[in-house]
Design a protein around this motif. Structure first.
Motif, PDB file in Angstrom:
ATOM      1  N   MET A  75      13.936 -16.682  -4.562  1.00  0.00           N
ATOM      2  CA  MET A  75      14.550 -16.440  -6.072  1.00  0.00           C
ATOM      3  C   MET A  75      13.914 -16.985  -7.130  1.00  0.00           C
ATOM      4  SD  MET A  75      18.445 -17.708  -5.400  1.00  0.00           S
ATOM      5  CE  MET A  75      19.145 -16.502  -6.659  1.00  0.00           C
ATOM      6  N   ASP A  76      12.510 -17.299  -6.821  1.00  0.00           N
ATOM      7  CA  ASP A  76      11.651 -17.625  -7.881  1.00  0.00           C
ATOM      8  C   ASP A  76      10.178 -17.390  -7.618  1.00  0.00           C
ATOM      9  OD1 ASP A  76      11.369 -19.718  -5.816  1.00  0.00           O
ATOM     10  OD2 ASP A  76      12.908 -20.784  -6.658  1.00  0.00           O
ATOM     11  N   TYR A  77       9.424 -17.936  -6.839  1.00  0.00           N
ATOM     12  CA  TYR A  77       8.175 -17.417  -6.549  1.00  0.00           C
ATOM     13  C   TYR A  77       8.037 -15.823  -6.360  1.00  0.00           C
ATOM     14  CZ  TYR A  77       3.419 -17.157  -4.942  1.00  0.00           C
ATOM     15  OH  TYR A  77       1.844 -16.651  -4.756  1.00  0.00           O
ATOM     16  N   ARG A  78       8.898 -15.311  -5.608  1.00  0.00           N
ATOM     17  CA  ARG A  78       8.834 -13.920  -5.349  1.00  0.00           C
ATOM     18  C   ARG A  78       8.901 -13.388  -6.714  1.00  0.00           C
ATOM     19  NH1 ARG A  78      13.603 -10.973  -3.133  1.00  0.00           N
ATOM     20  NH2 ARG A  78      13.042  -8.985  -2.462  1.00  0.00           N
ATOM     21  N   VAL A  79       9.715 -13.668  -7.459  1.00  0.00           N
ATOM     22  CA  VAL A  79      10.074 -12.975  -9.012  1.00  0.00           C
ATOM     23  C   VAL A  79       8.479 -13.130  -9.799  1.00  0.00           C
ATOM     24  CG1 VAL A  79      11.000 -12.963 -11.165  1.00  0.00           C
ATOM     25  CG2 VAL A  79      12.261 -13.954  -9.290  1.00  0.00           C
ATOM     26  N   ALA A  80       7.801 -14.222  -9.672  1.00  0.00           N
ATOM     27  CA  ALA A  80       6.464 -14.342 -10.256  1.00  0.00           C
ATOM     28  C   ALA A  80       5.553 -13.448  -9.567  1.00  0.00           C
ATOM     29  CB  ALA A  80       6.173 -15.686 -10.288  1.00  0.00           C
ATOM     30  N   ALA A  81       5.620 -13.549  -8.343  1.00  0.00           N
ATOM     31  CA  ALA A  81       4.571 -12.469  -7.809  1.00  0.00           C
ATOM     32  C   ALA A  81       4.668 -10.960  -8.009  1.00  0.00           C
ATOM     33  CB  ALA A  81       4.476 -12.487  -6.180  1.00  0.00           C
ATOM     34  N   LEU A  82       5.972 -10.615  -8.121  1.00  0.00           N
ATOM     35  CA  LEU A  82       6.332  -9.204  -8.383  1.00  0.00           C
ATOM     36  C   LEU A  82       6.003  -8.789  -9.942  1.00  0.00           C
ATOM     37  CD1 LEU A  82       9.514  -8.794  -6.279  1.00  0.00           C
ATOM     38  CD2 LEU A  82       7.579  -7.371  -5.982  1.00  0.00           C
ATOM     39  N   SER A  83       6.337  -9.787 -10.613  1.00  0.00           N
ATOM     40  CA  SER A  83       5.901  -9.543 -12.144  1.00  0.00           C
ATOM     41  C   SER A  83       4.705  -9.175 -12.472  1.00  0.00           C
ATOM     42  CB  SER A  83       6.588 -10.768 -12.870  1.00  0.00           C
ATOM     43  OG  SER A  83       5.561 -11.758 -12.627  1.00  0.00           O
ATOM     44  N   GLY A  84       3.732  -9.335 -11.760  1.00  0.00           N
ATOM     45  CA  GLY A  84       2.363  -8.884 -11.919  1.00  0.00           C
ATOM     46  C   GLY A  84       2.455  -7.303 -12.143  1.00  0.00           C
ATOM     47  N   LEU A  85       3.281  -6.608 -11.408  1.00  0.00           N
ATOM     48  CA  LEU A  85       3.377  -5.334 -11.534  1.00  0.00           C
ATOM     49  C   LEU A  85       3.858  -4.611 -12.668  1.00  0.00           C
ATOM     50  CD1 LEU A  85       4.315  -4.703  -7.733  1.00  0.00           C
ATOM     51  CD2 LEU A  85       2.010  -4.401  -8.748  1.00  0.00           C
TER      52      LEU A  85
ATOM     53  N   PHE B 169      11.349 -22.507 -13.370  1.00  0.00           N
ATOM     54  CA  PHE B 169       9.964 -21.986 -12.889  1.00  0.00           C
ATOM     55  C   PHE B 169       9.795 -20.397 -13.286  1.00  0.00           C
ATOM     56  CE2 PHE B 169       7.925 -19.520  -9.627  1.00  0.00           C
ATOM     57  CZ  PHE B 169       6.998 -20.595  -9.223  1.00  0.00           C
ATOM     58  N   VAL B 170      10.908 -19.631 -13.173  1.00  0.00           N
ATOM     59  CA  VAL B 170      10.632 -18.110 -13.414  1.00  0.00           C
ATOM     60  C   VAL B 170      10.479 -18.071 -14.957  1.00  0.00           C
ATOM     61  CG1 VAL B 170      11.838 -15.933 -13.526  1.00  0.00           C
ATOM     62  CG2 VAL B 170      12.134 -17.446 -11.818  1.00  0.00           C
ATOM     63  N   GLY B 171      10.990 -18.974 -15.727  1.00  0.00           N
ATOM     64  CA  GLY B 171      10.649 -18.867 -17.280  1.00  0.00           C
ATOM     65  C   GLY B 171       9.333 -19.299 -17.587  1.00  0.00           C
ATOM     66  N   ALA B 172       8.789 -20.432 -16.783  1.00  0.00           N
ATOM     67  CA  ALA B 172       7.382 -20.700 -17.095  1.00  0.00           C
ATOM     68  C   ALA B 172       6.281 -19.636 -16.437  1.00  0.00           C
ATOM     69  CB  ALA B 172       7.036 -22.090 -16.211  1.00  0.00           C
ATOM     70  N   ALA B 173       6.695 -19.066 -15.380  1.00  0.00           N
ATOM     71  CA  ALA B 173       5.956 -18.027 -14.878  1.00  0.00           C
ATOM     72  C   ALA B 173       5.833 -16.703 -15.561  1.00  0.00           C
ATOM     73  CB  ALA B 173       6.447 -17.616 -13.300  1.00  0.00           C
TER      74      ALA B 173
ATOM     75  N   MET C 123       4.262 -24.264  -6.939  1.00  0.00           N
ATOM     76  CA  MET C 123       3.785 -22.818  -6.655  1.00  0.00           C
ATOM     77  C   MET C 123       3.157 -22.135  -7.441  1.00  0.00           C
ATOM     78  SD  MET C 123       4.728 -22.465  -3.245  1.00  0.00           S
ATOM     79  CE  MET C 123       5.015 -20.595  -2.858  1.00  0.00           C
ATOM     80  N   LEU C 124       2.863 -22.573  -8.708  1.00  0.00           N
ATOM     81  CA  LEU C 124       2.170 -21.855  -9.801  1.00  0.00           C
ATOM     82  C   LEU C 124       0.880 -22.428  -9.866  1.00  0.00           C
ATOM     83  CD1 LEU C 124       4.711 -21.660 -12.738  1.00  0.00           C
ATOM     84  CD2 LEU C 124       4.218 -19.854 -11.294  1.00  0.00           C
ATOM     85  N   ASP C 125       0.478 -23.324  -9.063  1.00  0.00           N
ATOM     86  CA  ASP C 125      -0.801 -23.901  -8.954  1.00  0.00           C
ATOM     87  C   ASP C 125      -1.712 -23.597  -8.081  1.00  0.00           C
ATOM     88  OD1 ASP C 125      -0.248 -25.653 -11.425  1.00  0.00           O
ATOM     89  OD2 ASP C 125       0.876 -26.872 -10.033  1.00  0.00           O
ATOM     90  N   ILE C 126      -1.300 -22.926  -6.956  1.00  0.00           N
ATOM     91  CA  ILE C 126      -1.850 -22.477  -5.601  1.00  0.00           C
ATOM     92  C   ILE C 126      -1.896 -21.348  -5.350  1.00  0.00           C
ATOM     93  CG2 ILE C 126      -1.137 -25.074  -4.912  1.00  0.00           C
ATOM     94  CD1 ILE C 126       0.991 -23.632  -3.018  1.00  0.00           C
ATOM     95  N   PRO C 127      -3.117 -21.036  -4.538  1.00  0.00           N
ATOM     96  CA  PRO C 127      -2.946 -19.734  -3.827  1.00  0.00           C
ATOM     97  C   PRO C 127      -1.583 -19.415  -3.069  1.00  0.00           C
ATOM     98  CG  PRO C 127      -5.188 -20.661  -3.401  1.00  0.00           C
ATOM     99  CD  PRO C 127      -4.172 -21.682  -3.883  1.00  0.00           C
ATOM    100  N   PRO C 128      -1.326 -18.032  -2.835  1.00  0.00           N
ATOM    101  CA  PRO C 128      -0.131 -17.588  -1.898  1.00  0.00           C
ATOM    102  C   PRO C 128      -0.471 -18.362  -0.460  1.00  0.00           C
ATOM    103  CG  PRO C 128      -1.151 -15.810  -2.974  1.00  0.00           C
ATOM    104  CD  PRO C 128      -2.190 -16.906  -3.178  1.00  0.00           C
ATOM    105  N   ILE C 129       0.772 -18.863  -0.115  1.00  0.00           N
ATOM    106  CA  ILE C 129       0.802 -19.529   1.341  1.00  0.00           C
ATOM    107  C   ILE C 129       1.001 -18.299   2.034  1.00  0.00           C
ATOM    108  CG2 ILE C 129       2.294 -20.920   2.526  1.00  0.00           C
ATOM    109  CD1 ILE C 129       2.919 -22.641   0.193  1.00  0.00           C
ATOM    110  N   THR C 130       0.201 -18.240   3.259  1.00  0.00           N
ATOM    111  CA  THR C 130       0.301 -17.246   4.156  1.00  0.00           C
ATOM    112  C   THR C 130       0.977 -17.737   5.441  1.00  0.00           C
ATOM    113  OG1 THR C 130      -2.031 -17.484   4.772  1.00  0.00           O
ATOM    114  CG2 THR C 130      -1.421 -15.947   3.215  1.00  0.00           C
TER     115      THR C 130
END
Length: 341
Positions: free
Chosen positions: A149-159, A214-218, A330-337
């Protein structure tokens, strides 16, 4: 080759597990299936576990590792420590700081620490100071908060550009979830009991306001107001599903919770969390209203318990190989795989 692979090429990492409640015991069982970690110590303050073999306490075969009562009594040092004790940031801070002081990077599932700004500044400062002193990283992670509900939003928002607002839904049938989770969402309670539990703060998905911030900051929104609301999902008929708390018509079968973020008087973030016994149409959805409009749906949703175990251990491998220092988000690090066998 990544930084992580440079430092730990195919290395089996020594891991300390701190917290042996239901999540801790699920992580223990998950560790039995992974070859990239070696469990070296288990810590839990509960008298029912102290001194017992960790494997036996987890309902598995004996492993030869007795449960230690506190980090202070820890006799080993590991590549990483995983803390699964509490959801409260202030209550978790001393434990995390203590493990950092023993020379171990830390991953924690403490929901309030996922994004502790601006709600948990004292706990964040304590952990950050310990991490800086030890020159080590600490990271709070989970499936929710932490990803869906948060990091996924940040990742998708790049599109997308010109983002107007986002609406995120996590809707799940709680029947397959662990019993503690079902109790936490009020399943089987009368509406009066549900309201009493809500007012006492015992009945909520922890971390929704943190996800909003988190989403607001991202996405670059300066949020002027964040709200949270909780209401019961009421059963229309009796429910008796395998593995689930029985629910009678008129009782709560779960919870509906909203986290909302406002910028300039306008609602820009809506996080909708629904977890209930027998809830149809489990799904994890991120809807971004921008250019282009994005609507990403995981049909059937993600199992919270299995997903939590996976992302926590994947994050532990990442943090053990990181040169970053301090309390990270999670805004500070590369994607966790993920980890492949």
């Amino acid at each position: 080759m990544t930084e992580q692979e440079n430092r730990h090429p195919m290395k089996q990492l020594d891991l300390v597990l701190c917290g042996f409640g239901q999540i801790g015991r699920m992580l223990y069982k998950t560790l039995l299936t992974r070859t990239d970690f070696r469990l070296v110590a288990v810590i839990d303050s509960s008298p029912e576990f102290i001194g017992r073999d960790a494997g036996t306490a987890a309902g598995c075969a004996p492993c030869g590792i007795p449960v230690t009562g506190s980090p202070a009594g820890l006799a080993v040092r590991a590549d990483v420590a995983v803390v699964t004790t509490v959801s409260d940031a202030d209550a978790a801070a001393d434990t995390i700081a203590g493990l950092l002081g023993k020379g171990m990077p830390v991953v924690t599932t403490c929901e309030e620490l996922f994004y502790p700004y601006p709600l948990h500044l004292d706990a964040a400062a304590k952990i950050s100071a310990a991490a800086q002193a030890a020159q080590l990283p600490a990271l709070a992670i989970g499936i929710n908060p932490g990803f869906l509900m948060d990091y996924r939003v940040a990742a998708l928002s790049g599109l997308a550009a010109d983002i107007e607002r986002v609406h995120v839904q996590r809707i799940q049938d709680a029947s397959p979830r662990r019993m503690a989770f079902q109790k936490k969402i009020g399943a089987g309670q009368t509406l009066a009991e549900f309201e009493a539990s809500r007012q006492a703060g015992r009945l909520r998905h922890v971390g929704l306001p943190e996800s909003v911030y988190f989403v607001g900051a991202a996405l670059g929104w300066e949020l002027t107001r964040v709200t949270e609301s909780i209401e019961p999902v009421v059963a229309e008929a009796d429910l008796a599903l395998p593995g689930a708390i029985p629910v009678k018509a008129g009782q709560a079968r779960g919870v509906r919770q909203f986290g909302r973020g406002f910028a300039g008087g306008r609602e820009v973030i809506t996080l909708e969390f629904v977890a209930a016994i027998g809830e149809p149409g489990s799904t994890d959805r991120v809807h971004i209203f921008g250019t282009p409009e994005l609507d990403s749906v995981i049909s059937g949703g993600v199992n919270g318990d299995k997903g939590t175990c996976a992302i926590t251990l994947n994050a532990a491998r990442h943090i053990a190989g990181s040169r970053q220092v301090g309390l990270l988000t999670m805004l500070d690090i590369p994607p966790i795989t993920g980890h492949s066998r």
